[in-house]
Design a protein around this motif. Structure first.
Motif, PDB file in Angstrom:
ATOM      1  N   LEU A  87       0.828  -1.206   0.000  1.00 16.82           N
ATOM      2  CA  LEU A  87       0.000   0.000   0.000  1.00 16.82           C
ATOM      3  C   LEU A  87       0.863   1.256   0.000  1.00 16.82           C
ATOM      4  CD1 LEU A  87      -2.849  -1.144   2.386  1.00 16.82           C
ATOM      5  CD2 LEU A  87      -3.052  -0.644  -0.061  1.00 16.82           C
ATOM      6  N   SER A  88       1.953   1.229   0.737  1.00 15.25           N
ATOM      7  CA  SER A  88       2.878   2.369   0.718  1.00 15.25           C
ATOM      8  C   SER A  88       3.446   2.570  -0.681  1.00 15.25           C
ATOM      9  CB  SER A  88       4.008   2.151   1.727  1.00 15.25           C
ATOM     10  OG  SER A  88       3.501   2.144   3.039  1.00 15.25           O
ATOM     11  N   ALA A  89       3.799   1.477  -1.349  1.00 14.10           N
ATOM     12  CA  ALA A  89       4.316   1.564  -2.716  1.00 14.10           C
ATOM     13  C   ALA A  89       3.260   2.111  -3.670  1.00 14.10           C
ATOM     14  CB  ALA A  89       4.797   0.192  -3.185  1.00 14.10           C
ATOM     15  N   TYR A  90       2.022   1.677  -3.509  1.00 17.77           N
ATOM     16  CA  TYR A  90       0.919   2.147  -4.347  1.00 17.77           C
ATOM     17  C   TYR A  90       0.753   3.659  -4.220  1.00 17.77           C
ATOM     18  CZ  TYR A  90      -3.964   2.618  -5.918  1.00 17.77           C
ATOM     19  OH  TYR A  90      -5.115   3.012  -6.548  1.00 17.77           O
ATOM     20  N   PHE A  91       0.672   4.132  -2.981  1.00 16.86           N
ATOM     21  CA  PHE A  91       0.467   5.563  -2.770  1.00 16.86           C
ATOM     22  C   PHE A  91       1.694   6.373  -3.173  1.00 16.86           C
ATOM     23  CE2 PHE A  91      -3.097   3.999  -0.323  1.00 16.86           C
ATOM     24  CZ  PHE A  91      -4.081   4.950  -0.590  1.00 16.86           C
ATOM     25  N   ALA A  92       2.894   5.861  -2.942  1.00 11.64           N
ATOM     26  CA  ALA A  92       4.103   6.568  -3.348  1.00 11.64           C
ATOM     27  C   ALA A  92       4.186   6.692  -4.865  1.00 11.64           C
ATOM     28  CB  ALA A  92       5.345   5.844  -2.811  1.00 11.64           C
ATOM     29  N   THR A  93       3.786   5.653  -5.570  1.00 12.89           N
ATOM     30  CA  THR A  93       3.817   5.690  -7.033  1.00 12.89           C
ATOM     31  C   THR A  93       2.794   6.685  -7.566  1.00 12.89           C
ATOM     32  OG1 THR A  93       4.575   3.399  -7.073  1.00 12.89           O
ATOM     33  CG2 THR A  93       3.700   4.285  -9.127  1.00 12.89           C
ATOM     34  N   LEU A  94       1.605   6.710  -6.984  1.00 11.62           N
ATOM     35  CA  LEU A  94       0.608   7.705  -7.393  1.00 11.62           C
ATOM     36  C   LEU A  94       1.134   9.118  -7.156  1.00 11.62           C
ATOM     37  CD1 LEU A  94      -2.844   6.311  -6.165  1.00 11.62           C
ATOM     38  CD2 LEU A  94      -2.020   6.514  -8.521  1.00 11.62           C
ATOM     39  N   ARG A  95       1.776   9.319  -6.029  1.00 14.22           N
ATOM     40  CA  ARG A  95       2.305  10.636  -5.667  1.00 14.22           C
ATOM     41  C   ARG A  95       3.413  11.059  -6.628  1.00 14.22           C
ATOM     42  NH1 ARG A  95       2.997   9.578  -0.642  1.00 14.22           N
ATOM     43  NH2 ARG A  95       5.082   8.700  -0.849  1.00 14.22           N
ATOM     44  N   GLY A 155     -11.028  -2.697  -4.789  1.00 15.39           N
ATOM     45  CA  GLY A 155     -11.932  -1.635  -5.231  1.00 15.39           C
ATOM     46  C   GLY A 155     -12.150  -0.593  -4.151  1.00 15.39           C
ATOM     47  N   GLY A 156     -12.186  -1.034  -2.890  1.00 17.24           N
ATOM     48  CA  GLY A 156     -12.350  -0.100  -1.780  1.00 17.24           C
ATOM     49  C   GLY A 156     -11.174   0.843  -1.642  1.00 17.24           C
ATOM     50  N   VAL A 157      -9.974   0.322  -1.794  1.00 20.02           N
ATOM     51  CA  VAL A 157      -8.782   1.177  -1.726  1.00 20.02           C
ATOM     52  C   VAL A 157      -8.799   2.174  -2.875  1.00 20.02           C
ATOM     53  CG1 VAL A 157      -6.257   1.216  -1.899  1.00 20.02           C
ATOM     54  CG2 VAL A 157      -7.392  -0.476  -0.438  1.00 20.02           C
ATOM     55  N   GLU A 158      -9.148   1.692  -4.066  1.00 19.95           N
ATOM     56  CA  GLU A 158      -9.218   2.595  -5.213  1.00 19.95           C
ATOM     57  C   GLU A 158     -10.284   3.670  -4.987  1.00 19.95           C
ATOM     58  OE1 GLU A 158      -9.280   2.434 -10.045  1.00 19.95           O
ATOM     59  OE2 GLU A 158     -10.549   1.013  -8.988  1.00 19.95           O
ATOM     60  N   GLU A 159     -11.385   3.298  -4.376  1.00 22.93           N
ATOM     61  CA  GLU A 159     -12.444   4.278  -4.096  1.00 22.93           C
ATOM     62  C   GLU A 159     -11.983   5.322  -3.090  1.00 22.93           C
ATOM     63  OE1 GLU A 159     -15.776   6.369  -4.680  1.00 22.93           O
ATOM     64  OE2 GLU A 159     -15.125   4.640  -5.852  1.00 22.93           O
ATOM     65  N   LEU A 160     -11.169   4.938  -2.126  1.00 20.41           N
ATOM     66  CA  LEU A 160     -10.609   5.920  -1.187  1.00 20.41           C
ATOM     67  C   LEU A 160      -9.807   6.980  -1.947  1.00 20.41           C
ATOM     68  CD1 LEU A 160      -9.314   3.682   1.762  1.00 20.41           C
ATOM     69  CD2 LEU A 160     -11.184   5.342   1.853  1.00 20.41           C
ATOM     70  N   VAL A 161      -8.999   6.528  -2.895  1.00 17.47           N
ATOM     71  CA  VAL A 161      -8.201   7.461  -3.701  1.00 17.47           C
ATOM     72  C   VAL A 161      -9.110   8.327  -4.557  1.00 17.47           C
ATOM     73  CG1 VAL A 161      -6.489   7.639  -5.564  1.00 17.47           C
ATOM     74  CG2 VAL A 161      -6.180   5.964  -3.719  1.00 17.47           C
ATOM     75  N   ARG A 162     -10.071   7.708  -5.236  1.00 18.90           N
ATOM     76  CA  ARG A 162     -10.981   8.442  -6.113  1.00 18.90           C
ATOM     77  C   ARG A 162     -11.762   9.509  -5.327  1.00 18.90           C
ATOM     78  NH1 ARG A 162     -12.233   5.083  -9.567  1.00 18.90           N
ATOM     79  NH2 ARG A 162     -13.321   3.623  -8.223  1.00 18.90           N
ATOM     80  N   ASP A 163     -12.277   9.122  -4.166  1.00 17.77           N
ATOM     81  CA  ASP A 163     -13.033  10.053  -3.344  1.00 17.77           C
ATOM     82  C   ASP A 163     -12.158  11.222  -2.891  1.00 17.77           C
ATOM     83  OD1 ASP A 163     -15.580  10.617  -1.822  1.00 17.77           O
ATOM     84  OD2 ASP A 163     -14.127  10.525  -0.147  1.00 17.77           O
ATOM     85  N   ALA A 164     -10.920  10.919  -2.526  1.00 16.47           N
ATOM     86  CA  ALA A 164     -10.010  11.976  -2.090  1.00 16.47           C
ATOM     87  C   ALA A 164      -9.773  12.996  -3.198  1.00 16.47           C
ATOM     88  CB  ALA A 164      -8.678  11.376  -1.629  1.00 16.47           C
ATOM     89  N   VAL A 165      -9.444  12.528  -4.403  1.00 17.25           N
ATOM     90  CA  VAL A 165      -9.147  13.476  -5.476  1.00 17.25           C
ATOM     91  C   VAL A 165     -10.391  14.209  -5.946  1.00 17.25           C
ATOM     92  CG1 VAL A 165      -7.053  12.309  -6.229  1.00 17.25           C
ATOM     93  CG2 VAL A 165      -9.195  11.772  -7.341  1.00 17.25           C
ATOM     94  N   GLN A 166     -11.541  13.570  -5.898  1.00 15.04           N
ATOM     95  CA  GLN A 166     -12.771  14.245  -6.311  1.00 15.04           C
ATOM     96  C   GLN A 166     -13.165  15.350  -5.339  1.00 15.04           C
ATOM     97  OE1 GLN A 166     -15.425  10.875  -6.922  1.00 15.04           O
ATOM     98  NE2 GLN A 166     -15.249  11.136  -9.135  1.00 15.04           N
ATOM     99  N   HIS A 167     -12.713  15.228  -4.106  1.00  9.30           N
ATOM    100  CA  HIS A 167     -13.031  16.246  -3.103  1.00  9.30           C
ATOM    101  C   HIS A 167     -11.853  17.170  -2.821  1.00  9.30           C
ATOM    102  CE1 HIS A 167     -16.337  13.399  -2.429  1.00  9.30           C
ATOM    103  NE2 HIS A 167     -17.006  14.512  -2.238  1.00  9.30           N
TER     104      HIS A 167
END
Length: 191
Positions: A87-95, A155-167
């Motif tokens: 999960l840290s790698a996922y978020f670091a790569t997105l960042r 899908g839940g983790v992806e939704e957390l990211v999607r919700d964050a960027v949409q807001h």
């Protein structure tokens, strides 16, 4: 030179979709950001969707490589670390890729059938990446973790990211990472 132009166009489509959304992005936006001609664009891609699909596939490959490496590097560690590492790698790569979270999480939903198919394939690949950790959790808790549960988790983790960027929140916010880790630990029953 063609490869450099292609890389610029892929980065430009990510930026344009992140700024405008998929539906409002045009080839003109991409070529302006990439600094290439319309002719150069059409030498590489059949249309805007083709360019976005190529960028999306490339972005997914980078995410999956980072998560796969983190998962492999955490083998043999306590389950809490085996959850945190990917999960840290996922978020670091997105960042690391500006606009990636918005373009690939928020804007990709509802894009095209090709993007939807690529997203579905990616979700199945995420499930496969989590399988070994889920199996180890099951061994500790005596409760099976099904692929359906893993798909819901991914899908839940992806939704957390999607919700964050949409807001307007920062997908690199450490609180978002911690929320995702907590959620995954509950699904995997990793105490």
């Amino acid at each position: 030179m063609a490869q450099a132009q292609r890389r610029r166009m892929l980065a430009a489509v990510v930026q344009a979709v992140a700024e405008r959304g998929y539906a409002a992005t045009t080839v003109a936006h991409v070529i302006a950001l990439a600094g290439v001609s319309r002719r150069t664009f059409y030498e590489q891609f059949t249309d805007l969707d083709d360019c976005f699909v190529a960028a999306y596939a490339s972005g997914l490959a980078g995410l999956q490589q980072a998560v796969h490496e983190a998962t492999a590097g955490a083998v043999g560690r306590p389950l809490a670390e085996r959850v945190r590492a990917p999960l840290s790698a996922y978020f670091a790569t997105l960042r690391a890729v500006p606009g990636a979270a918005r373009a690939f999480s928020a804007a990709a939903v509802g894009a095209s059938e090709r993007v939807a198919a690529l997203r579905a394939q990616a979700l199945r690949q995420w499930v496969a990446l989590w399988r070994a950790t889920a199996d180890d959790c099951r061994a500790q808790t005596h409760g099976p973790v099904t692929d359906t549960e893993l798909l819901a988790m991914v899908g839940g983790v992806e939704e957390l990211v999607r919700d964050a960027v949409q807001h307007g929140a920062d997908p690199a916010d450490p609180a978002l990472l911690e929320a995702a880790i907590g959620f995954v630990r509950v699904v995997l029953r990793a105490r």
